[in-house]
Design a protein around this motif. Structure first.
Motif, short mmCIF file in Angstrom:
data_model
loop_
_atom_site.label_atom_id
_atom_site.label_comp_id
_atom_site.label_asym_id
_atom_site.label_seq_id
_atom_site.Cartn_x
_atom_site.Cartn_y
_atom_site.Cartn_z
N ALA A 1 31.13 29.75 35.64
CA ALA A 1 30.50 29.59 34.33
C ALA A 1 28.97 29.55 34.44
O ALA A 1 28.28 30.22 33.67
CB ALA A 1 31.01 28.32 33.66
N ASP A 2 28.45 28.79 35.39
CA ASP A 2 27.00 28.72 35.57
C ASP A 2 26.43 30.07 35.98
O ASP A 2 25.38 30.48 35.50
CB ASP A 2 26.63 27.67 36.62
N TRP A 3 27.13 30.75 36.87
CA TRP A 3 26.69 32.07 37.33
C TRP A 3 26.63 33.05 36.15
O TRP A 3 25.67 33.78 35.99
CB TRP A 3 27.64 32.58 38.42
N ALA A 4 27.69 33.04 35.34
CA ALA A 4 27.77 33.95 34.20
C ALA A 4 26.69 33.65 33.17
O ALA A 4 26.00 34.57 32.69
CB ALA A 4 29.15 33.86 33.56
N ARG A 5 26.50 32.39 32.84
CA ARG A 5 25.49 32.01 31.84
C ARG A 5 24.08 32.37 32.30
O ARG A 5 23.27 32.82 31.51
CB ARG A 5 25.58 30.52 31.54
N ALA A 6 23.81 32.18 33.59
CA ALA A 6 22.48 32.48 34.12
C ALA A 6 22.15 33.97 34.02
O ALA A 6 20.98 34.35 33.95
CB ALA A 6 22.38 32.02 35.58
N ARG A 7 23.18 34.81 33.98
CA ARG A 7 22.98 36.25 33.92
C ARG A 7 23.26 36.84 32.54
O ARG A 7 23.20 38.05 32.35
CB ARG A 7 23.85 36.93 34.98
N GLY A 8 23.61 35.98 31.59
CA GLY A 8 23.85 36.42 30.23
C GLY A 8 25.21 37.08 30.01
O GLY A 8 25.38 37.83 29.06
N PHE A 9 26.18 36.79 30.89
CA PHE A 9 27.52 37.35 30.76
C PHE A 9 28.46 36.37 30.07
O PHE A 9 28.25 35.15 30.11
CB PHE A 9 28.11 37.69 32.14
N SER A 10 29.52 36.89 29.50
CA SER A 10 30.57 36.07 28.92
C SER A 10 31.30 35.32 30.05
O SER A 10 31.69 35.94 31.04
CB SER A 10 31.56 36.96 28.17
N VAL A 11 31.48 34.04 29.88
CA VAL A 11 32.15 33.24 30.90
C VAL A 11 33.61 33.65 31.03
O VAL A 11 34.12 33.83 32.15
CB VAL A 11 32.04 31.72 30.57
N VAL A 12 34.29 33.83 29.91
CA VAL A 12 35.70 34.21 29.94
C VAL A 12 35.88 35.58 30.62
O VAL A 12 36.75 35.75 31.47
CB VAL A 12 36.29 34.23 28.51
N LEU A 13 35.04 36.53 30.26
CA LEU A 13 35.13 37.86 30.84
C LEU A 13 34.80 37.82 32.34
O LEU A 13 35.45 38.50 33.14
CB LEU A 13 34.18 38.82 30.12
N THR A 14 33.86 37.00 32.73
CA THR A 14 33.51 36.87 34.15
C THR A 14 34.69 36.31 34.94
O THR A 14 34.99 36.78 36.03
CB THR A 14 32.27 35.97 34.33
N ARG A 15 35.36 35.32 34.39
CA ARG A 15 36.55 34.76 35.05
C ARG A 15 37.64 35.82 35.21
O ARG A 15 38.29 35.89 36.25
CB ARG A 15 37.09 33.57 34.28
N MET A 16 37.83 36.65 34.17
CA MET A 16 38.85 37.69 34.23
C MET A 16 38.50 38.75 35.29
O MET A 16 39.38 39.19 36.03
CB MET A 16 39.01 38.34 32.86
N VAL A 17 37.24 39.13 35.35
CA VAL A 17 36.80 40.11 36.36
C VAL A 17 36.98 39.53 37.75
O VAL A 17 37.51 40.19 38.65
CB VAL A 17 35.35 40.55 36.11
N ALA A 18 36.56 38.30 37.95
CA ALA A 18 36.66 37.66 39.26
C ALA A 18 38.11 37.50 39.71
O ALA A 18 38.41 37.54 40.91
CB ALA A 18 35.97 36.29 39.24
N ALA A 19 39.03 37.38 38.74
CA ALA A 19 40.45 37.23 39.07
C ALA A 19 41.14 38.58 39.26
O ALA A 19 42.31 38.63 39.63
CB ALA A 19 41.15 36.45 37.96
N GLY A 20 40.41 39.66 38.99
CA GLY A 20 40.99 40.99 39.13
C GLY A 20 41.88 41.39 37.98
O GLY A 20 42.73 42.27 38.11
N GLN A 21 41.69 40.77 36.81
CA GLN A 21 42.52 41.04 35.64
C GLN A 21 41.96 42.14 34.74
O GLN A 21 42.58 42.45 33.72
CB GLN A 21 42.71 39.77 34.82
N ARG A 22 40.81 42.69 35.06
CA ARG A 22 40.19 43.75 34.26
C ARG A 22 39.99 44.98 35.13
O ARG A 22 39.75 44.88 36.32
CB ARG A 22 38.83 43.30 33.73
N LYS A 23 40.04 46.16 34.50
CA LYS A 23 39.81 47.39 35.25
C LYS A 23 38.32 47.64 35.49
O LYS A 23 37.95 48.36 36.40
CB LYS A 23 40.41 48.58 34.50
N CYS A 24 37.47 47.10 34.63
CA CYS A 24 36.01 47.19 34.78
C CYS A 24 35.54 48.65 34.79
O CYS A 24 34.85 49.09 35.70
CB CYS A 24 35.55 46.47 36.04
#
Length: 60
Positions: free
Chosen positions: A21-44
């Protein structure tokens, strides 16, 4: 530099002491979307999920 896997990304956050969450907020990304990408749940393939994957080292 080889691409990171979702497991390597999770290990990075666990070892660095920085929350996703801190990493995502510092870069202006959605926290939920960042968690999904990190978990491999998105094709990106486009948009913010692709930008997150590139920033995490999961895509070029």
């Amino acid at each position: 530099m080889p691409l990171r896997t979702p497991e390597q990304v999770r290990n990075y956050f666990a070892q660095s002491g920085v929350s996703i969450a801190d990493w995502a907020r510092a870069r202006g990304f959605s926290v939920v979307l960042t968690r999904m990408v990190a978990a491999g749940q998105r094709k990106c393939l486009r948009g913010q999920s692709l930008q997150i994957a590139i920033a995490l080292g999961m895509k070029r």
